[in-house]
Design an enzyme around this catalytic site. Structure first.
Site, PDB file in Angstrom:
ATOM      1  N   THR A  44       0.867  -1.178   0.000  1.00 45.09           N
ATOM      2  CA  THR A  44       0.000   0.000   0.000  1.00 45.09           C
ATOM      3  C   THR A  44       0.902   1.226   0.000  1.00 45.09           C
ATOM      4  O   THR A  44       1.623   1.470   0.968  1.00 45.09           O
ATOM      5  CB  THR A  44      -0.889   0.029   1.259  1.00 45.09           C
ATOM      6  OG1 THR A  44      -1.683  -1.156   1.280  1.00 45.09           O
ATOM      7  CG2 THR A  44      -1.801   1.244   1.246  1.00 45.09           C
ATOM      8  N   LYS A  65      -7.925   1.573  -3.026  1.00 41.87           N
ATOM      9  CA  LYS A  65      -7.635   1.195  -1.631  1.00 41.87           C
ATOM     10  C   LYS A  65      -7.770   2.405  -0.699  1.00 41.87           C
ATOM     11  O   LYS A  65      -8.396   2.325   0.355  1.00 41.87           O
ATOM     12  CB  LYS A  65      -6.229   0.606  -1.568  1.00 41.87           C
ATOM     13  CG  LYS A  65      -5.629   0.573  -0.188  1.00 41.87           C
ATOM     14  CD  LYS A  65      -5.425  -0.792   0.371  1.00 41.87           C
ATOM     15  CE  LYS A  65      -5.108  -0.685   1.857  1.00 41.87           C
ATOM     16  NZ  LYS A  65      -4.893  -1.913   2.513  1.00 41.87           N
ATOM     17  N   LYS A 108      -1.718   5.379   8.341  1.00 36.91           N
ATOM     18  CA  LYS A 108      -0.929   5.369   7.100  1.00 36.91           C
ATOM     19  C   LYS A 108      -1.837   5.589   5.888  1.00 36.91           C
ATOM     20  O   LYS A 108      -1.558   6.434   5.030  1.00 36.91           O
ATOM     21  CB  LYS A 108      -0.193   4.021   6.974  1.00 36.91           C
ATOM     22  CG  LYS A 108       0.502   3.841   5.635  1.00 36.91           C
ATOM     23  CD  LYS A 108       1.084   2.451   5.447  1.00 36.91           C
ATOM     24  CE  LYS A 108       1.556   2.296   4.003  1.00 36.91           C
ATOM     25  NZ  LYS A 108       2.167   1.011   3.712  1.00 36.91           N
TER      26      LYS A 108
END
Ligand code: NAD
Length: 306
Positions: free
Chosen positions: A97, A172, A247
């Site tokens: 990611t 995402k 994050k």
């Protein structure tokens, strides 16, 4: 059977590589952590001394690294994966990611070197990585996606082609921005209910079938009780750690600034999850926001908690 190089054998990459081995592929692993390498060998994988060695005979390269800087170094660095595979018929897949800009830069460099590349971040956590039930959100061209699909199917159940390079990362972070904001909304509603003397069970009964219904409430309820499998019933053991939510929210904010998108709730969620992390809760499940907000409410000056 496909020759696969797997780089980054950590909490996610370790079990994902194991599922590739189980599916009958040959997996040459590389990680900078000797313990991760030892686990890969114990699971039946072969080891490489460097990323360049791992990719030497590979048809597919899969990486699962902490952040964009690691991905840049791995692919673009001197002696990196793109230099080592230039002009060969190799498919590169990054499952980390990372920020959309890095994903697009690396994919563009791969294209210039005659290589196909996909960004393929996942959701489903370590549990999904072990069980082989991850969701992959994939960015890249149709031919590369078709080639990757059977490999991804050995590690995941839901494989979505989100669009061109970077679209997997975009999907995402957009999804996780919804999740971060909706979780905070649910937590705030329960904190307010507590202070108004409305029972948590009654709020759940009403909202789980009314317009406040959402995944954060009905599948992952942040107060103990209504959803027995939720982390709130085990002292907020993750699950999905606050640090990882932070994050992803910060990645979403970077992308929003770059793209000129107004996302004030996403921005506030990133600030709040930053404060929750700094309060020592980074490794707790992100639904611990309820306890954090509740404690802060109880400590409001001149107020007694109900
Ligand atoms: P991790 O820290 O457990 O694993 C990363 C691995 O990469 C480590 O073993 C580390 O030694 C290795 N590494 C770092 N730099 C390297 C390099 N230059 N060459 C080779 N190996 C290197 O992290 P993780 O939990 O496995 O997460 C990996 C990625 O998946 C992250 O981008 C994370 O955001 C994402 N992700 C994690 C979860 C989760 O629940 N843990 C869920 C979804 C997505």
């Amino acid at each position: 059977m496909t020759e696969i190089a797997f780089i980054g054998l950590g909490n996610m990459g370790g079990p994902m590589a194991k599922n590739l081995l189980k599916a009958g592929h040959r997996v040459a692993g590389f990680d900078v952590d000797p313990a991760a390498l030892a686990r890969h060998r114990a699971g039946g994988g072969s080891l490489a001394e460097s990323a360049a060695r791992a990719v030497a005979g590979a048809e597919i390269v899969f990486s699962m690294l902490p952040a964009g800087s690691h991905v840049r170094d791995l692919y673009l660095g001197a002696g990196g994966v793109i230099a080592a595979t230039r002009g060969r018929d190799v498919l590169l897949i990054d499952g980390s990611t990372i920020d959309v800009a890095t994903a697009r830069d690396v994919a563009a460099a791969a294209r210039e070197a005659g290589l196909a590349m996909l960004d393929a971040p996942v959701s489903g956590g370590v549990g999904g990585a072990v069980a082989g039930t991850l969701t992959f959100m994939v960015g890249g061209d149709d031919a590369a996606f078709a080639r990757a699909r059977p490999i991804l199917a050995a590690m995941g159940r839901n494989i979505v082609h989100a669009g061109a390079a970077g679209a997997g990362q975009a999907a995402k972070i957009c999804n996780n921005m919804i999740l971060g904001v909706s979780m905070l909304a649910v937590c705030e509603a329960f904190v307010l209910a507590d202070r108004l003397g409305l029972s948590r069970e009654k709020l759940f009964e009403v909202s789980s079938t009314a317009s406040g219904q959402c995944w954060s409430l009905t599948s992952y309820c942040p107060v103990p009780g209504p959803v027995p499998g939720a982390p709130s019933n085990r002292d907020y053991a993750p699950g999905f750690a606050t640090a990882l939510m932070l994050k992803d929210l910060r990645l979403a904010q970077m992308a929003a600034v770059d793209a000129g998108a107004k996302t004030p709730l996403g921005a506030e969620a990133a600030v709040l999850y930053g404060e929750i992390s700094e309060a020592g809760l980074a490794l707790k499940d992100f639904s611990v926001a309820f306890r954090w907000l509740s404690d802060r409410s109880a400590a409001a000056p001149g107020d007694e908690p109900l």
